[in-house]
Design an enzyme around this catalytic site. Structure first.
Site, PDB file in Angstrom:
ATOM      1  N   HIS A 157       0.827  -1.214   0.000  1.00 54.86           N
ATOM      2  CA  HIS A 157       0.000   0.000   0.000  1.00 54.86           C
ATOM      3  C   HIS A 157       0.858   1.259   0.000  1.00 54.86           C
ATOM      4  CE1 HIS A 157      -4.187  -1.370   0.537  1.00 54.86           C
ATOM      5  NE2 HIS A 157      -3.669  -2.408   1.183  1.00 54.86           N
ATOM      6  N   GLU A 186      -6.923 -12.116   0.734  1.00 60.02           N
ATOM      7  CA  GLU A 186      -7.874 -11.029   1.027  1.00 60.02           C
ATOM      8  C   GLU A 186      -8.672 -10.692  -0.231  1.00 60.02           C
ATOM      9  OE1 GLU A 186      -5.015  -8.869   4.386  1.00 60.02           O
ATOM     10  OE2 GLU A 186      -5.259  -7.943   2.412  1.00 60.02           O
ATOM     11  N   HIS A 201      -8.272  -6.958  -1.710  1.00 59.90           N
ATOM     12  CA  HIS A 201      -6.926  -6.385  -1.876  1.00 59.90           C
ATOM     13  C   HIS A 201      -6.395  -6.614  -3.296  1.00 59.90           C
ATOM     14  CE1 HIS A 201      -2.720  -5.760  -0.070  1.00 59.90           C
ATOM     15  NE2 HIS A 201      -2.479  -6.146  -1.317  1.00 59.90           N
TER      16      HIS A 201
END
Length: 225
Positions: free
Chosen positions: A139, A204, A207
């Site tokens: 991120h 996830e 994501h």
């Protein structure tokens, strides 16, 4: 005289606004400058997250991404809008400061305030080992985004089986014990994200990272303002 003061004030305001815009590193942009209507719900700007408090570095409910990732998200949003659907973003650019906050929290094994909601079956000490939290997050490179699909009329999120940031096998793309609709919703999100150049993270469902991200080795650490 009053008109002159007004125009001076206006000019100063415009300059200040422009300076604020220019504080982002080159190549990074605010998502809403490209998609003004997109739904934002930055969980780390709130107390409703796995830590249970606002995370360091998150000072505004604003989404920052690389321009390259933003242009891809813009195309995805446009395609979904034709079906009466849209995206909701939970997280995108994440300062290293925030990652450090996660690391400090993880070391405090007695702090299990949000365990029941976010990691009921996982020992907090194993969150790094199991890949739910990283000491260096993709991120922070600016091309990774956490998101879901919503119905534009009701503003409700499509049912994905478990909520964003649920740490458990149920969040993984390979998890099979889902209802048909939940499976279809995850597949829909995955297909459209991959169509426009994103790859999924296996553990996830929310994501995604841009394949040709421009800052592959750069971890930014400016705050979200």
């Amino acid at each position: 005289m009053k008109k002159l003061i007004f125009f001076l004030f206006l000019s100063i305001s415009q300059i200040t606004f422009a300076q604020q815009k220019s504080t982002l590193p080159k190549g990074l942009v605010y998502l809403t400058d490209y998609i003004p209507h997109i739904a934002l719900d930055l969980k780390y700007f709130t107390n409703h997250n796995f830590v249970g408090k606002q995370i360091d570095g998150y000072k505004a409910n604003k989404v920052i991404l690389t321009q390259r990732a933003t242009l891809a998200i813009q195309k995805i949003e446009k395609e979904l809008n034709k079906e009466g659907l849209g995206l909701k973003v939970f997280d995108a650019y994440r300062p290293q400061t925030a990652v450090n906050h996660f690391k400090r929290w993880a070391k405090d094994v007695k702090d299990t305030l949000m365990r029941q909601e976010f990691y009921p079956q996982v020992d907090k000490r194993d969150l790094f080992k199991k890949g739910f939290i990283a000491s260096k997050s993709g991120h922070s490179r600016g091309s990774t985004i956490d998101l879901t699909i919503i119905d534009l009329k009701t503003k409700k999120e499509l049912d994905m089986g478990v909520a964003f940031d649920f740490f458990g096998e149920e969040s993984g793309h390979g998890y099979q014990k889902l209802h048909t609709t939940q499976k279809q919703n995850r597949i829909k999100l995955k297909k459209i994200m991959e169509k426009y150049g994103f790859r999924a993270y296996s553990k996830e469902w929310w994501h995604y990272t841009l394949n040709n991200e421009p800052f592959k080795d750069k971890y930014f650490d400016f705050h979200i303002n």
